[in-house]
Design an enzyme around this catalytic site. Structure first.
Site, PDB file in Angstrom:
ATOM      1  N   SER A   5     -12.829  -2.026 -18.943  1.00  0.00           N
ATOM      2  CA  SER A   5     -13.701  -2.177 -17.775  1.00  0.00           C
ATOM      3  C   SER A   5     -12.984  -2.937 -16.662  1.00  0.00           C
ATOM      4  O   SER A   5     -12.392  -3.997 -16.908  1.00  0.00           O
ATOM      5  CB  SER A   5     -14.957  -2.943 -18.227  1.00  0.00           C
ATOM      6  OG  SER A   5     -15.771  -3.270 -17.145  1.00  0.00           O
ATOM      7  N   THR A   8     -26.049   7.386  -7.244  1.00  0.00           N
ATOM      8  CA  THR A   8     -27.428   6.957  -6.985  1.00  0.00           C
ATOM      9  C   THR A   8     -28.071   7.883  -5.968  1.00  0.00           C
ATOM     10  O   THR A   8     -27.380   8.481  -5.128  1.00  0.00           O
ATOM     11  CB  THR A   8     -27.467   5.508  -6.464  1.00  0.00           C
ATOM     12  OG1 THR A   8     -28.830   5.115  -6.276  1.00  0.00           O
ATOM     13  CG2 THR A   8     -26.747   5.356  -5.126  1.00  0.00           C
ATOM     14  N   LYS A  63     -29.179   5.175  -2.152  1.00  0.00           N
ATOM     15  CA  LYS A  63     -28.397   4.568  -1.066  1.00  0.00           C
ATOM     16  C   LYS A  63     -28.142   5.641   0.005  1.00  0.00           C
ATOM     17  O   LYS A  63     -29.011   5.885   0.829  1.00  0.00           O
ATOM     18  CB  LYS A  63     -27.143   3.910  -1.631  1.00  0.00           C
ATOM     19  CG  LYS A  63     -27.516   2.807  -2.644  1.00  0.00           C
ATOM     20  CD  LYS A  63     -26.360   1.986  -3.095  1.00  0.00           C
ATOM     21  CE  LYS A  63     -26.649   1.170  -4.363  1.00  0.00           C
ATOM     22  NZ  LYS A  63     -27.654   0.125  -4.237  1.00  0.00           N
TER      23      LYS A  63
HETATM   24  N1  PLP Z   1     -23.600   0.748  -9.488  1.00  0.00           N
HETATM   25  C1  PLP Z   1     -23.191  -0.028  -8.477  1.00  0.00           C
HETATM   26  C2  PLP Z   1     -21.725  -0.206  -8.257  1.00  0.00           C
HETATM   27  C3  PLP Z   1     -24.111  -0.672  -7.639  1.00  0.00           C
HETATM   28  O1  PLP Z   1     -23.695  -1.470  -6.655  1.00  0.00           O
HETATM   29  C4  PLP Z   1     -25.501  -0.478  -7.869  1.00  0.00           C
HETATM   30  C5  PLP Z   1     -26.520  -1.110  -7.015  1.00  0.00           C
HETATM   31  O2  PLP Z   1     -26.287  -1.680  -6.000  1.00  0.00           O
HETATM   32  C6  PLP Z   1     -25.868   0.339  -8.940  1.00  0.00           C
HETATM   33  C7  PLP Z   1     -24.909   0.938  -9.726  1.00  0.00           C
HETATM   34  C8  PLP Z   1     -27.322   0.570  -9.230  1.00  0.00           C
HETATM   35  O3  PLP Z   1     -27.790   1.614  -8.420  1.00  0.00           O
HETATM   36  P1  PLP Z   1     -29.360   1.698  -8.057  1.00  0.00           P
HETATM   37  O4  PLP Z   1     -29.562   0.787  -6.880  1.00  0.00           O
HETATM   38  O5  PLP Z   1     -29.596   3.127  -7.775  1.00  0.00           O
HETATM   39  O6  PLP Z   1     -30.091   1.227  -9.255  1.00  0.00           O
END
Ligand code: PLP
Length: 449
Positions: free
Chosen positions: A180, A288, A291
């Site tokens: 990771s 997502t 956003k």
């Molecule tokens: N992955 C990253 C890198 C994020 O910054 C975020 C949220 O800001 C997420 C996943 C989670 O996405 P969601 O806001 O759709 O739950």
């Protein structure tokens, strides 16, 4: 690379991050948070006292979160109404993740309104028990096509997509190891944590370090390499091809979080990997709908067998009510629109470049960012909050302060997200307000000042 502070104890919390990871150099990762509050115990625990003391400790550090009470007004983004002390103030929002303003796009709002009228409010069940609406199926097909994958699967959020998919893969692949990136988001870390998988943290964006870690492990064990394309707090971009090369050499699956890229980069908004000509390489692309696509929800895209596996074993996919059809309809409209329109992407990049140039010209300490995210360094939690409060109260400029544990201590910042809808007058207001606040608070300037 940020300096990291020594901590005696670590505690899972915060976003991004939140697991007691250690950086590769042994230092606590950016996702760690010390806890100094002791529970007050007598005959029985005083629970409320514990809760209040814990929150007070955050307040004392200047990192207690205060939510701005906003009313978004469709058609006026990025202007919004802020409710404060019984009054209403008009503000410019400069920290929204509705990156392209699709949350108020008529194609999106129209599709949602129509879907509500046609299908009602909720999905009425889990995906398995009466909750799969035709529009879910259409949205999954659209997302698979966007990423040139055999299949896609939608979730109630990007967070749940990460926790579920990564958690399910890591828990069910026998004796898996997960690698990771040190700056990975909390949702990725929680997925690993939930799976109890063995994990290694490679230095942020460091393919050579990843290679060294992987070389030290048993080649026969299943492996997953997890990273993001755009890192949302610094705005830097992963060397996707290099990381995939290393993963391939060691026979690993690759898991790419494109949450801060989908809709905004690459052909049709397919993301940074697609922009860089390596869109076909990650085994999983995660994104997502909340956003750049302006609605809510998350998804993964990948091979038919991988998607069927997560669909069949992912508990937080299986045992929850499906997204309302109207949400899926809005997201579908946004994805379709952005697959066919470059106008928003071009204007978005132009606005981000303009804001960066204007900040630099004004001597404001804008951080080097390769993306649309524009961080301005403050370097102190209290001052960062103070600067944000002044911008809002005195100038009607809303930029939320970003403090530890979201970023390392000493790197507290204002994270500015220009959108295609921030016009020149809004940029002028931003620069003037920041200049004034920087002057008043005697904050650090960049070399250009
Ligand atoms: N992955 C990253 C890198 C994020 O910054 C975020 C949220 O800001 C997420 C996943 C989670 O996405 P969601 O806001 O759709 O739950």
């Amino acid at each position: 690379m940020f300096a990291r502070q020594a901590q005696e104890r670590i505690w899972p919390k915060g976003e991004p991050g939140g697991v007691p990871d250690r950086g590769a150099d042994g230092s606590p990762g950016r996702n760690c948070e010390p806890i100094s509050v002791k529970p007050t115990v007598g005959a029985f625990m005083d629970y409320d006292r514990f809760f209040a003391d814990s929150v007070d400790a955050l307040r004392a550090e200047g990192r207690y979160r205060v939510f701005a009470d906003l009313e978004r007004v469709a058609g006026q983004f990025p202007r919004a109404r802020r409710h404060v002390n019984g009054q209403v103030q008009t503000v410019d929002v400069w920290c929204s993740n509705d990156y392209l303003g699709m949350g108020q796009h008529p194609a999106v709002t129209g599709a949602m309104t129509e879907a509500i009228a046609a299908h009602g409010a909720g999905a009425g069940g889990t995906r398995n028990i009466s909750g799969t609406a035709h529009v879910h199926v259409q949205l999954e097909a659209e997302l698979a096509a966007l990423h040139s994958r055999e299949a896609a699967l939608i979730f109630t959020s990007g967070y749940i997509a990460n926790v579920t998919t990564l958690g399910t893969l890591a828990a069910r692949l026998p004796a898996a190891i997960v690698y990771s990136d040190g700056y990975n988001h909390n949702s990725l870390i929680e997925g690993m944590r939930w799976s109890r998988v063995e994990k290694r943290i490679f230095r942020h964006n460091d393919a050579a370090h990843l290679d060294a870690l992987m070389a030290a492990d048993d080649p026969a064990r299943p492996k997953i390499v997890v990273f993001e394309s755009v890192y949302s707090m610094d705005g830097d971009i992963a060397p996707i091809a290099d990381l995939c090369d290393v993963a391939d050499r060691h026979g690993a699956l690759t898991y790419l979080d494109e949450v801060h890229a989908v809709g905004m980069y690459g052909p049709g908004g397919a993301g940074v990997a697609a922009r860089d000509g390596v869109g076909h390489r990650p085994a999983v692309i995660q994104g997502t709908l909340g956003k750049a696509f302006g609605v809510v929800g998350g998804y993964i895209a990948g091979s038919a067998s991988l998607i069927d596996f997560v669909r069949s074993f992912g508990n937080a996919f299986i045992f929850t009510t499906a997204l309302p059809p109207a949400i899926a309809a809005g997201a579908l409209a946004a994805v379709r629109h952005l697959r066919n329109s470059d106008v928003e992407r071009e204007r978005h990049q132009e606005r981000a470049t303009t804001v960066k140039q204007r900040l630099a010209a004004a001597g404001l300490p804008v951080m080097n960012s390769a993306s649309h995210i524009v961080p301005v360094m403050v370097g102190d939690a209290r001052l960062c909050k103070l600067a944000s409060d002044r911008l809002l109260d005195h100038f009607g400029i809303y930029v939320q302060p970003i403090n530890y544990p979201t970023v390392a201590r000493g790197t507290e910042r204002l994270r500015i997200t220009p959108t295609p809808l921030h016009d020149d007058a809004a940029v002028d207001r931003l620069i003037a307000a920041l200049g004034s606040v920087w002057e008043d608070l005697k904050l650090g300037r960049s070399q250009a000042a």
